[in-house]
Design an enzyme around this catalytic site. Sequence first.
Site, PDB file in Angstrom:
ATOM      1  N   GLY A 100      -2.587  -3.163  -2.134  1.00 54.60           N
ATOM      2  CA  GLY A 100      -1.265  -3.755  -1.885  1.00 54.60           C
ATOM      3  C   GLY A 100      -1.219  -4.551  -0.587  1.00 54.60           C
ATOM      4  N   SER A 147       0.841  -1.198   0.000  1.00 53.70           N
ATOM      5  CA  SER A 147       0.000   0.000   0.000  1.00 53.70           C
ATOM      6  C   SER A 147       0.878   1.251   0.000  1.00 53.70           C
ATOM      7  CB  SER A 147      -0.902  -0.026   1.226  1.00 53.70           C
ATOM      8  OG  SER A 147      -1.696   1.119   1.225  1.00 53.70           O
ATOM      9  N   GLY A 148       0.583   2.113  -0.894  1.00 50.98           N
ATOM     10  CA  GLY A 148       1.330   3.372  -0.992  1.00 50.98           C
ATOM     11  C   GLY A 148       2.562   3.271  -1.867  1.00 50.98           C
ATOM     12  N   ASN A 155      -1.198   5.577   3.133  1.00 50.53           N
ATOM     13  CA  ASN A 155      -1.391   6.224   1.827  1.00 50.53           C
ATOM     14  C   ASN A 155      -2.596   7.161   1.890  1.00 50.53           C
ATOM     15  OD1 ASN A 155      -1.705   6.891  -0.819  1.00 50.53           O
ATOM     16  ND2 ASN A 155      -1.970   4.798  -1.575  1.00 50.53           N
ATOM     17  N   GLU A 174      -0.590  -5.518   3.023  1.00 48.84           N
ATOM     18  CA  GLU A 174      -0.727  -4.625   4.179  1.00 48.84           C
ATOM     19  C   GLU A 174      -0.316  -5.337   5.461  1.00 48.84           C
ATOM     20  OE1 GLU A 174      -4.772  -3.346   4.126  1.00 48.84           O
ATOM     21  OE2 GLU A 174      -4.367  -1.680   2.768  1.00 48.84           O
ATOM     22  N   THR A 198      -1.625   2.548  -8.063  1.00 50.31           N
ATOM     23  CA  THR A 198      -2.701   3.259  -8.753  1.00 50.31           C
ATOM     24  C   THR A 198      -2.127   4.317  -9.696  1.00 50.31           C
ATOM     25  OG1 THR A 198      -4.088   2.878  -6.848  1.00 50.31           O
ATOM     26  CG2 THR A 198      -4.830   4.565  -8.370  1.00 50.31           C
ATOM     27  N   SER A 213      -5.450   5.751  -0.676  1.00 51.70           N
ATOM     28  CA  SER A 213      -5.316   4.293  -0.742  1.00 51.70           C
ATOM     29  C   SER A 213      -6.562   3.679  -1.399  1.00 51.70           C
ATOM     30  CB  SER A 213      -5.150   3.757   0.673  1.00 51.70           C
ATOM     31  OG  SER A 213      -4.968   2.365   0.638  1.00 51.70           O
ATOM     32  N   SER A 214      -6.302   2.774  -2.330  1.00 49.75           N
ATOM     33  CA  SER A 214      -7.441   2.104  -2.983  1.00 49.75           C
ATOM     34  C   SER A 214      -7.990   1.093  -1.979  1.00 49.75           C
ATOM     35  CB  SER A 214      -6.975   1.375  -4.234  1.00 49.75           C
ATOM     36  OG  SER A 214      -6.170   2.213  -5.008  1.00 49.75           O
TER      37      SER A 214
HETATM   38  N1  LIG Z   1       5.278   8.046 -10.028  1.00 49.72           N
HETATM   39  C1  LIG Z   1       4.961   8.792  -8.982  1.00 49.72           C
HETATM   40  N2  LIG Z   1       5.399  10.069  -8.961  1.00 49.72           N
HETATM   41  C2  LIG Z   1       5.097  10.871  -7.941  1.00 49.72           C
HETATM   42  N3  LIG Z   1       4.365  10.474  -6.871  1.00 49.72           N
HETATM   43  C3  LIG Z   1       3.897   9.214  -6.864  1.00 49.72           C
HETATM   44  C4  LIG Z   1       4.162   8.316  -7.924  1.00 49.72           C
HETATM   45  N4  LIG Z   1       3.566   7.153  -7.642  1.00 49.72           N
HETATM   46  C5  LIG Z   1       2.960   7.320  -6.428  1.00 49.72           C
HETATM   47  N5  LIG Z   1       3.149   8.548  -5.992  1.00 49.72           N
HETATM   48  C6  LIG Z   1       2.651   9.106  -4.724  1.00 49.72           C
HETATM   49  O1  LIG Z   1       2.355   8.055  -3.865  1.00 49.72           O
HETATM   50  C7  LIG Z   1       1.020   8.087  -3.430  1.00 49.72           C
HETATM   51  C8  LIG Z   1       0.465   6.673  -3.301  1.00 49.72           C
HETATM   52  O2  LIG Z   1       0.391   6.090  -4.542  1.00 49.72           O
HETATM   53  P1  LIG Z   1      -0.768   5.106  -4.932  1.00 49.72           P
HETATM   54  O3  LIG Z   1      -2.032   5.607  -4.459  1.00 49.72           O
HETATM   55  O4  LIG Z   1      -0.607   4.827  -6.353  1.00 49.72           O
HETATM   56  O5  LIG Z   1      -0.387   3.854  -4.087  1.00 49.72           O
HETATM   57  P2  LIG Z   1      -1.008   2.422  -4.146  1.00 49.72           P
HETATM   58  O6  LIG Z   1       0.080   1.518  -4.404  1.00 49.72           O
HETATM   59  O7  LIG Z   1      -2.108   2.434  -5.117  1.00 49.72           O
HETATM   60  O8  LIG Z   1      -1.558   2.224  -2.712  1.00 49.72           O
HETATM   61  P3  LIG Z   1      -2.829   1.420  -2.262  1.00 49.72           P
HETATM   62  O9  LIG Z   1      -2.499   0.013  -2.353  1.00 49.72           O
HETATM   63  O10 LIG Z   1      -3.015   1.864  -0.910  1.00 49.72           O
HETATM   64  O11 LIG Z   1      -3.915   1.836  -3.143  1.00 49.72           O
HETATM   65  C9  LIG Z   1       0.308   8.863  -4.460  1.00 49.72           C
HETATM   66  O12 LIG Z   1      -0.795   9.526  -3.902  1.00 49.72           O
HETATM   67  C10 LIG Z   1       1.371   9.858  -4.921  1.00 49.72           C
HETATM   68  O13 LIG Z   1       1.358  10.984  -4.059  1.00 49.72           O
HETATM   69 MG   LIG Z   2      -4.067   2.271  -5.039  1.00 49.54          MG
END
Ligand SMILES: Nc1ncnc2c1ncn2[C@@H]1O[C@H](COP(=O)(O)OP(=O)(O)OP(=O)(O)O)[C@@H](O)[C@H]1O
Ligand SMILES: [Mg+2]
Length: 1250
Positions: free
Chosen positions: A532, A252-253, A302, A534, A257, A305-306
């Site tokens: 992701g 996660s994070g 996050n 957790e 996404t 977070s999805s």
């Molecule tokens: N390529 C990137 N460039 C800049 N910031 C990023 C990038 N990827 C992720 N982030 C930052 O990280 C944060 C978390 O990313 P994201 O929501 O995609 O995580 P996740 O893997 O989908 O988590 P979860 O499993 O909780 O959904 C985003 O809100 C963004 O601020």
């Molecule tokens: Mg996500």
Amino acid sequence: MTVFLMRPFVLLPSAHCRALCGQPRLRRLPGSGPAAAGSVPCPGFPEPREEAPFVCSATIAFLCLFLLRGGGGAAGPRAGLGASARGGCRCCVPQFPCPEGGPWAPAPSWAGRGRPQCGSCPGGSPGSATPATGVPQAAGTAQPPAMEATASLLDAAAVGDLVMLDPLSEEALLRTLQERFSREEIYTYIGEVVISVNPYKPLPIYTPEKVEEYHDCNFFAVKPHIYAIADDAYCSLRDRDQDQCILITGESGAGKTEASKLVMSYVAAVSSKGEEVDKVKEQLLQSNPVLEAFGNAKTIRNDNSSRFGKYMDVEFDFKGDPLGGVISNYLLEKSRIVHHVKGERNFHIFYQLLAGGSAQLLQKLKLRPDCSHYGYLNREKSVLPGMDDAANFRAMQDAMAIIGFTPAEVTALLEVTAVVLKLGNVELSSCFQASGMEASSIAEPQELQEISQLVGLDPSTLEQALCSRTVKVRDESVLTALSVSQGYYCRDALAKNIYSRLFDWLVDRINTSIRVKPGEQRKVMGVLDIYGFEIFQDNGFEQFIINYCNEKLQQIFILMTLKEEQEEYVREGIQWTPVEFFDNSIICDLIENSKVGILAMLDEECLRPGTVNEDTFITKLNQIFASHKHYESKETLNAKHVTDISLPLRCFRIHHYAGKVTYNVTGFIEKNNDLLFRDLSQAMWAAQHTLLRSLFPEGDPQRPSLKLPPTTGSQFKASVATLMKNLYTKNPNYIRCIKPNDTKTAMLFTPDLVLAQVRYLGLMENVRVRRAGYAFRQLYQPFLKRYKMLSSRTWPHWMGNDREGTEVLLAELQFPPEELAYGHTKIFIRSPQTLFDLEKRRQQRVAELATLIQATFRGWRCRKQYQQMRKSQILISAWFRGHAQRNRYKQMKRSVLLLQAYARGWKSRRLLRELKVQRRRHLAASTISAYWKGYQTRRMYRRYFRSNARMRLSNFIYRRMVSSDGISASPPPRGCAQGPGPPFVPPAQVQKYLIGLRNNLPPMAVLDRTWPPAPYKFLSDANQELKGIFYLWKCKKYREQLSPQQRAVLQAKLCASELFKDKKALYAHSLQQPFRGEYLGLTQNRKYQKLQAVAKDKLVMAEAVQKVNRANGKKVPRLLLLTTEHLVLADPKAAQPKLVLSLSDIRGASVSRFSDGLLALHLKETSAAGGKGDLLLVSPHLIELVTRLHQTLMDATAQALPLSIVDQYAGPRAWPTWAFPEGAWAGGGVATAQGVSGRAGWNRAAHWAG
Ligand SMILES: Nc1ncnc2c1ncn2[C@@H]1O[C@H](COP(=O)(O)OP(=O)(O)OP(=O)(O)O)[C@@H](O)[C@H]1O
Ligand SMILES: [Mg+2]
């Protein structure tokens, strides 16, 4: 069609470029023109699109396509790489082949650590173990992209592809990632797997220029980037018809996404444009803000977070244009609706609605713009730094509009959302029933009423559903009151259910908009962005499910990359030293085993009758998994005499691939059951709100269902199995996201945290397998098909089997034997360099073949064109010549005609002149001769005639007279006596006679016929003749002085005389009478004037007559009008026409010889009047009447009137015998001949006649 046909020719020069001169194929940046700054046109090959347009026929183009695609759609090298073919030459990868064109020189130490390399690369010499270290590197120096990429990949401190890591160790790998991260290079490859480290700050690497740079790029020719894998997947899908899936994993994070959005936006950017395609793209992209609003929340790890799993299948048409897609969602974390820990938030939509909804909207939804008012939002203000809820709400609304939500649907969606929010504020208070049992009631009805108003529900129904429960005991339903805690449980269950069903509806609704019409052939690219892995302080059912899903994804990764790869070597009989890696199947089995898996146990506990709670569940688990390697609990540890204070009672721990996670079983059974009391679903179904009602179909009392719904765990397991099945059918592309720190700090790299992820993601194993194995494998048949043109023995057809053909082919190419391995069904190629070399040779050969085809085609086309031009030229010249000749001929003809005309004109004029002269001469001669003759005649006349005219005349007359009277005009000769011939009369006597006659001429009256007697007997004949001449002359004179009227009268009289003279006695009487014609005075008598109108023709005669009645012989007076065309009989009293006869109806007329006025007009029997018989009239002017009738008929018909003047009259048919006794009329006729009796008969008739 054009796209496909032209494509090979577009790609070809690019390959050439790289092959021939090593220059990167430079793209034109938008607006940069043909030679953008820094772009160096390749000297080895012209710009592909500016080449002479290749207008190939379908056959030729197909042949080219066939050749270039390896024939019949056989895939290129990437097809055979499976999950592991993107290595590269260690010395010159990715700038393959060697930019210096160096010969193939494998390093002896290759098997251990390096790769074969050429001897010409500046960075390495044959046998060098660390070729990359020698490459001079200057970060930030302006270089072409490929050079930069190469530099990046070859930089020992921060290699772009971890396969090149040297030495291969965890520390080196971690160091490399950290070094790259510090340079803001967040993407790194392991072959074709992309590792992405979350920078937690926006980087300028997602610009349109970057999209352009990576579009149609060579994977290794550019710096590692998520766009490179997206492009590679998209090109494989578009060009090789391979369905793709992009698996994004990480905790996660870690940025899953964001990565999925970057992939989607890249594909949207590089696929073709067009109104319809753009709309589809927009809809697909805009599904993110909507789903994120309802499915994402801030967690400790996050901010976005999805809280659900998302798998999106994007569907493309044959050209690679997006058509639409389907979204599948997995298990929304609905417990967040009613509870979230401090520092986290509920789903974004609640905060967005309260912050961004207009006052009017909030009033309509009966909401307050204050988060702290709502129980489900923990009654705390929650504003996230860097997140504008109001703006996000507007963006979500816009996205909904783009997707195709109607305003009514949006309103309904927000109403239900508001209901969920408000349910959290429904407070219950406890009370006691009469029986002493605890019951609950609504503490503050205001909120309940507002909810009821929002959804059109009776508040009491909702209250009853929340505070009581209907229990069925046998056939009876008993309403039992719920305690306060039970009531709150019901309320929360209702809120969770409403929200999770609403989310499912939302996904369905989006799918309805983006779904592709059935029937179209599609290619699919699936993008998986699932929650992701957790590890929380307190992990519950949700974490267990989420981690199970991640375990499955890891399994896929292991299966497809590591295990499958190694198993394949064994299967194919290739000698292979196995690489150790962790296989997580055992963990998956621990969870999902259908008989003794944790989920199966949980289901069993949920469905089992009797006392069921979490304690019985964990006891069961402890019993079954007591000796399982990956399962631990307090009990199992105790059994092993191990003390672990971090593992409390009612908890179990699983050793996941990503680490050990301790799960608290509290809530497992309830969450797995996910039951909603029937009273609640019935209450919801009773609402008038269409959307809410549709979410609870089981609430319909008409459809009672006693079947228990499947448990959450089994549902999730089934959907994960479906997902896995789906993923197995596609070509996988991996993006492995790594979270660099736990504090979401920008550009902070925590090595320990990353190392843990590196370990559980199995990156080391991944690198090891990639380095130890063969980079490329392919079935013999497609391999041979693709490369057969490289050997004259296999091109164009190989008759033996495919393996032999492959061996022959590769033997001819003289690759080092250690580079190749022949499996049972596949050929294995150790290094990418060999493959690239093969590809290079193939491309060269294909280029040659294409050139040959092009040359042949161009030759053919030129010949055709020439022949056609020649034919056309001949035709044109023939036409032109013909045209020119015709024109010439016409011109000549015109000229000849003109000349002719001039010549003829000239001749004619000359002739005319001559003729004129001649005529003038003639005229002059005639005039002269006329004058002359006139002059002569006049002279002669004067001389001879005038002077002796009297003499000559008298001589003439004398001679004439003498010759006619038998007298000699010449005296007998002197001395001779009168001879026997005519006597001689001296002219003096004749002269005297004539003079005497002149002096005694009788008067000029015509009727005077006196004439002096002749003085001599011999003059009596002459005298008589002169009398006649004189009389005629007198008559002529008389006639000449007559007027036209008198002349007409005379003509009439003459006609009468011709008709009647000596034929009818009455004629003599008529001589004295003038023919007046009009005897009635029609003009004076006004009464008769209308008669004139009846006879419109010119009036010839009008008189009063009597008509003899044929029946009785009586007479009746009648007026008779004779006109030029009619004969009218009219009644004199009334002046009315009784009979109008056309003159053509008159057949003839009969009159007697006597002096009576009787006239019988014979009419044609065919005429109207003629049918009655003849007309018998008595006229006082019979002669005139008949004469005028005769003349008029002559004028009108040029025929004489058939007139009978008879003694005997046969009588008309209708003549009655009594009235005209036999012989009376006839007797008249006889009388003429015989005397009185005849005359008496006529007289009688005349008497009748009047
Ligand atoms: N390529 C990137 N460039 C800049 N910031 C990023 C990038 N990827 C992720 N982030 C930052 O990280 C944060 C978390 O990313 P994201 O929501 O995609 O995580 P996740 O893997 O989908 O988590 P979860 O499993 O909780 O959904 C985003 O809100 C963004 O601020
Ligand atoms: Mg996500």
